[in-house]
Design a protein around this motif. Structure first.
Motif, mmCIF file in Angstrom:
data_model
loop_
_atom_site.group_PDB
_atom_site.id
_atom_site.type_symbol
_atom_site.label_atom_id
_atom_site.label_comp_id
_atom_site.label_asym_id
_atom_site.label_seq_id
_atom_site.Cartn_x
_atom_site.Cartn_y
_atom_site.Cartn_z
ATOM 1 N N THR A 37 -1.123 -14.284 22.393
ATOM 2 C CA THR A 37 -1.539 -14.289 20.993
ATOM 3 C C THR A 37 -1.518 -15.694 20.389
ATOM 4 O OG1 THR A 37 0.704 -13.930 20.167
ATOM 5 C CG2 THR A 37 -0.597 -11.960 20.724
ATOM 6 N N LYS A 38 -2.028 -15.802 19.178
ATOM 7 C CA LYS A 38 -2.051 -17.084 18.473
ATOM 8 C C LYS A 38 -0.652 -17.645 18.270
ATOM 9 C CE LYS A 38 -6.254 -16.182 15.916
ATOM 10 N NZ LYS A 38 -6.857 -15.948 14.601
ATOM 11 N N ASP A 39 0.339 -16.763 18.119
ATOM 12 C CA ASP A 39 1.710 -17.250 17.913
ATOM 13 C C ASP A 39 2.448 -17.469 19.229
ATOM 14 O OD1 ASP A 39 2.369 -14.677 18.708
ATOM 15 O OD2 ASP A 39 3.586 -14.226 16.959
ATOM 16 N N LYS A 40 1.681 -17.505 20.352
ATOM 17 C CA LYS A 40 2.193 -17.844 21.687
ATOM 18 C C LYS A 40 3.065 -16.759 22.312
ATOM 19 C CE LYS A 40 1.967 -22.804 21.032
ATOM 20 N NZ LYS A 40 1.514 -23.565 22.173
ATOM 21 N N SER A 41 2.881 -15.507 21.908
ATOM 22 C CA SER A 41 3.586 -14.391 22.529
ATOM 23 C C SER A 41 2.688 -13.748 23.576
ATOM 24 C CB SER A 41 3.950 -13.341 21.473
ATOM 25 O OG SER A 41 4.836 -13.873 20.537
ATOM 26 N N VAL A 42 3.292 -13.266 24.665
ATOM 27 C CA VAL A 42 2.563 -12.452 25.629
ATOM 28 C C VAL A 42 2.932 -11.019 25.288
ATOM 29 C CG1 VAL A 42 2.180 -11.907 28.044
ATOM 30 C CG2 VAL A 42 2.611 -14.277 27.353
ATOM 31 N N LYS A 43 1.944 -10.275 24.808
ATOM 32 C CA LYS A 43 2.207 -9.029 24.087
ATOM 33 C C LYS A 43 1.462 -7.838 24.678
ATOM 34 C CE LYS A 43 2.086 -7.556 19.286
ATOM 35 N NZ LYS A 43 1.848 -7.990 17.911
ATOM 36 N N HIS A 44 2.138 -6.703 24.707
ATOM 37 C CA HIS A 44 1.541 -5.397 24.991
ATOM 38 C C HIS A 44 2.043 -4.466 23.905
ATOM 39 C CE1 HIS A 44 0.191 -1.760 26.910
ATOM 40 N NE2 HIS A 44 1.420 -1.292 26.848
ATOM 41 N N MET A 45 1.145 -4.034 23.054
ATOM 42 C CA MET A 45 1.503 -3.225 21.886
ATOM 43 C C MET A 45 2.548 -3.992 21.067
ATOM 44 S SD MET A 45 1.226 0.489 23.780
ATOM 45 C CE MET A 45 1.844 1.456 22.453
ATOM 46 N N LEU A 62 11.228 -7.027 28.588
ATOM 47 C CA LEU A 62 10.332 -6.606 27.520
ATOM 48 C C LEU A 62 11.195 -6.278 26.320
ATOM 49 C CD1 LEU A 62 7.894 -4.145 29.303
ATOM 50 C CD2 LEU A 62 7.387 -6.410 28.415
ATOM 51 N N GLN A 63 10.897 -6.919 25.206
ATOM 52 C CA GLN A 63 11.633 -6.635 23.981
ATOM 53 C C GLN A 63 10.659 -6.560 22.825
ATOM 54 O OE1 GLN A 63 14.744 -9.617 23.669
ATOM 55 N NE2 GLN A 63 16.049 -8.510 25.096
ATOM 56 N N ALA A 64 11.094 -5.927 21.753
ATOM 57 C CA ALA A 64 10.260 -5.852 20.561
ATOM 58 C C ALA A 64 9.858 -7.261 20.142
ATOM 59 C CB ALA A 64 11.025 -5.156 19.438
ATOM 60 N N CYS A 65 8.592 -7.437 19.808
ATOM 61 C CA CYS A 65 8.089 -8.753 19.415
ATOM 62 C C CYS A 65 8.695 -9.173 18.086
ATOM 63 C CB CYS A 65 6.566 -8.709 19.292
ATOM 64 S SG CYS A 65 5.729 -8.366 20.855
ATOM 65 N N ARG A 66 9.114 -10.437 18.043
ATOM 66 C CA ARG A 66 9.642 -11.043 16.824
ATOM 67 C C ARG A 66 8.939 -12.381 16.653
ATOM 68 N NH1 ARG A 66 13.465 -8.453 19.444
ATOM 69 N NH2 ARG A 66 14.157 -10.224 20.666
ATOM 70 N N GLU A 67 8.258 -12.558 15.545
ATOM 71 C CA GLU A 67 7.371 -13.699 15.326
ATOM 72 C C GLU A 67 8.015 -15.055 15.572
ATOM 73 O OE1 GLU A 67 4.709 -15.558 11.704
ATOM 74 O OE2 GLU A 67 5.227 -13.433 11.674
ATOM 75 N N ASN A 68 9.241 -15.249 15.163
ATOM 76 C CA ASN A 68 9.876 -16.569 15.285
ATOM 77 C C ASN A 68 10.890 -16.652 16.417
ATOM 78 O OD1 ASN A 68 8.475 -17.721 13.077
ATOM 79 N ND2 ASN A 68 9.787 -16.561 11.693
ATOM 80 N N ASP A 69 10.819 -15.748 17.376
ATOM 81 C CA ASP A 69 11.765 -15.740 18.483
ATOM 82 C C ASP A 69 11.304 -16.716 19.565
ATOM 83 O OD1 ASP A 69 13.520 -15.213 20.566
ATOM 84 O OD2 ASP A 69 13.451 -13.035 20.285
ATOM 85 N N ALA A 70 12.008 -17.832 19.705
ATOM 86 C CA ALA A 70 11.637 -18.866 20.684
ATOM 87 C C ALA A 70 11.687 -18.349 22.115
ATOM 88 C CB ALA A 70 12.551 -20.073 20.529
#
Length: 123
Positions: A37-45, A62-70
């Motif tokens: 994604t644009k915020d540099k996360s590799v995401k599934h749902m 795999l953990q819940a996505c958090r926008e500012n999690d380095a």
């Protein structure tokens, strides 16, 4: 070259809770769509690839996505063929996939670190 795929979440049954930490296993049981994604996360749902320990040979979870999690920030390198974790400069690696899951390792020319995205949401 690997496609970014993982074990189906349905393998955990109907009681699987997205807030649980689940180890990512690179066996192809059911293809799932992943996006960088644009915020540099590799995401599934709502789940993201997460580096728990920033040392070589550490398992990816795999953990819940958090926008500012380095721990969830990745970048494509080497003509978009590799995924490097931003905070550790280690690359996503599949060499231990059969024995327990994906890991981060020192970036190398190894085919275990080659990934192909068919959908890129960075642009």
């Amino acid at each position: 070259m690997h496609k970014l795929e993982c074990v189906a979440m349905c393998a955990y049954g109907e009681n699987w809770c997205p807030s649980e930490t689940v180890r990512l296993v690179a066996r192809i049981l059911l293809k799932q769509e992943w996006a960088l994604t644009k915020d540099k996360s590799v995401k599934h749902m709502d789940l993201c690839l997460t580096v728990v320990d920033r040392t070589a040979a550490s398992l990816i979870k795999l953990q819940a996505c958090r926008e500012n999690d380095a721990r969830q920030k990745w970048e494509q390198i080497e003509s978009n063929a590799k995924l490097r974790h931003v905070g550790s400069d280690l690359c996503l690696d599949s060499r231990s996939a059969r024995m327990g899951g994906l890991t981060v390792e020192v970036c190398s020319p190894s085919l275990n670190q080659q990934w192909k995205f068919t959908l890129n949401l960075q642009s």
